[in-house]
Design a protein around this motif. Structure first.
Motif, PDB file in Angstrom:
ATOM      1  N   VAL A  94       0.823  -1.209   0.000  1.00  0.00           N
ATOM      2  CA  VAL A  94       0.000   0.000   0.000  1.00  0.00           C
ATOM      3  C   VAL A  94       0.859   1.262   0.000  1.00  0.00           C
ATOM      4  O   VAL A  94       0.655   2.172  -0.809  1.00  0.00           O
ATOM      5  N   ASP A 132      -7.883  -3.550   3.423  1.00  0.00           N
ATOM      6  CA  ASP A 132      -8.551  -4.255   2.332  1.00  0.00           C
ATOM      7  C   ASP A 132      -9.765  -5.026   2.837  1.00  0.00           C
ATOM      8  O   ASP A 132     -10.800  -5.104   2.168  1.00  0.00           O
ATOM      9  N   GLU A 135     -12.587  -2.455   3.638  1.00  0.00           N
ATOM     10  CA  GLU A 135     -13.206  -1.966   2.397  1.00  0.00           C
ATOM     11  C   GLU A 135     -14.136  -3.020   1.798  1.00  0.00           C
ATOM     12  O   GLU A 135     -15.227  -2.695   1.315  1.00  0.00           O
TER      13      GLU A 135
END
Length: 257
Positions: A94, A132, A135
């Motif tokens: 990221v 992740d 989300e």
């Protein structure tokens, strides 16, 4: 345990039992605080209420105030279950750090292969290490027409209806990332009855203090009237001011609705 961290025993007054925390040594504490300050500048999605600057347990509860159905989940041992591999993934994939830099940052911010419980960096890094997952969960919740909020390890989902299949999908996401839900702390509310969400009562479109908090305030007042030792009175006054501050925050939240 490496020499970067010191393990200390603390006492949980609510559970009446000791627990261990891993605290960074003095020089490392400053480094972790600087990393935390940098990460705090990254904008977080609206469903994250902790660790997100400007949001709180009150904004978390407020998001669900008019929902017919509310379900709350809790992640069991969130920091110890947040593995160093997830932390490395965040810094490398990221943040686009080089492998050696990502490795160094991971070593500094984890202990024995997981996030330490006494580090100032662990709360915000626990989100980024699983961003992740969060989300993906939010997409599933929104697709079901529901609302998601996350307050550290406390996950709340609400709506006109919260399908059991949705809760199952959320738990599957937990397990995909090596996390496990705590079934003993799971809550389910339907209808107009009062709900307790991150320590705040919601009912009839309003927020309120739990009765346990009101009782504590009453007990502090009584204890102050009886106490004769200056040091103890000062301690009780500090505790009372904290409780009254919570009550004031809830009153302001109601006024702003």
């Amino acid at each position: 345990m490496n020499d970067l961290y010191i393990e200390k025993e603390k006492f949980n007054a609510k559970k009446q039992q000791p627990f261990l925390v891993q605290v960074p040594n003095g020089s490392l504490m400053k480094v972790l605080q600087r990393i935390k300050d940098r990460l705090s500048k990254i904008a977080m999605p609206s469903f994250i209420h902790c660790p997100a600057p400007g949001r709180s347990y009150i904004t978390n509860a407020k998001a669900h105030i008019n929902s017919r159905e509310v379900r709350s989940l809790d992640i069991r041992k969130y920091f110890p279950s947040s593995q160093s591999g997830r932390v490395y993934w965040f810094f490398y994939e990221v943040m686009r750090c080089s492998p050696d830099v990502a490795g160094i940052l991971t070593k500094l911010s984890t202990v024995d292969g997981h996030l330490p419980t006494g580090s100032p960096l662990s709360p915000i890094l626990s989100y980024f290490a699983h961003m992740d997952m969060w989300e993906a969960i939010n997409e599933q919740v929104e697709s079901a027409g529901c609302t998601l909020t996350v307050y550290m390890d406390d996950v709340t989902i609400s709506g006109s209806s919260v399908p059991c299949s949705l809760i199952w999908q959320v738990k599957k996401e937990f397990h995909r990332c090596g996390l496990c839900d705590n079934k003993k702390k799971e809550k389910h509310y339907v209808g107009n009855k009062a709900r307790k969400i991150t320590g705040v009562i919601t009912k009839d479109g309003k927020l309120d203090l739990p009765n346990s908090q009101r009782k504590k305030m009453h007990e502090r007042h009584q204890a102050i009237e009886r106490e004769t030792e200056h040091a103890e009175i000062k301690h009780l006054m500090q505790s009372l001011r904290g409780l009254e501050s919570q009550a004031q925050q809830i009153r302001k939240a109601n006024e702003n609705m």
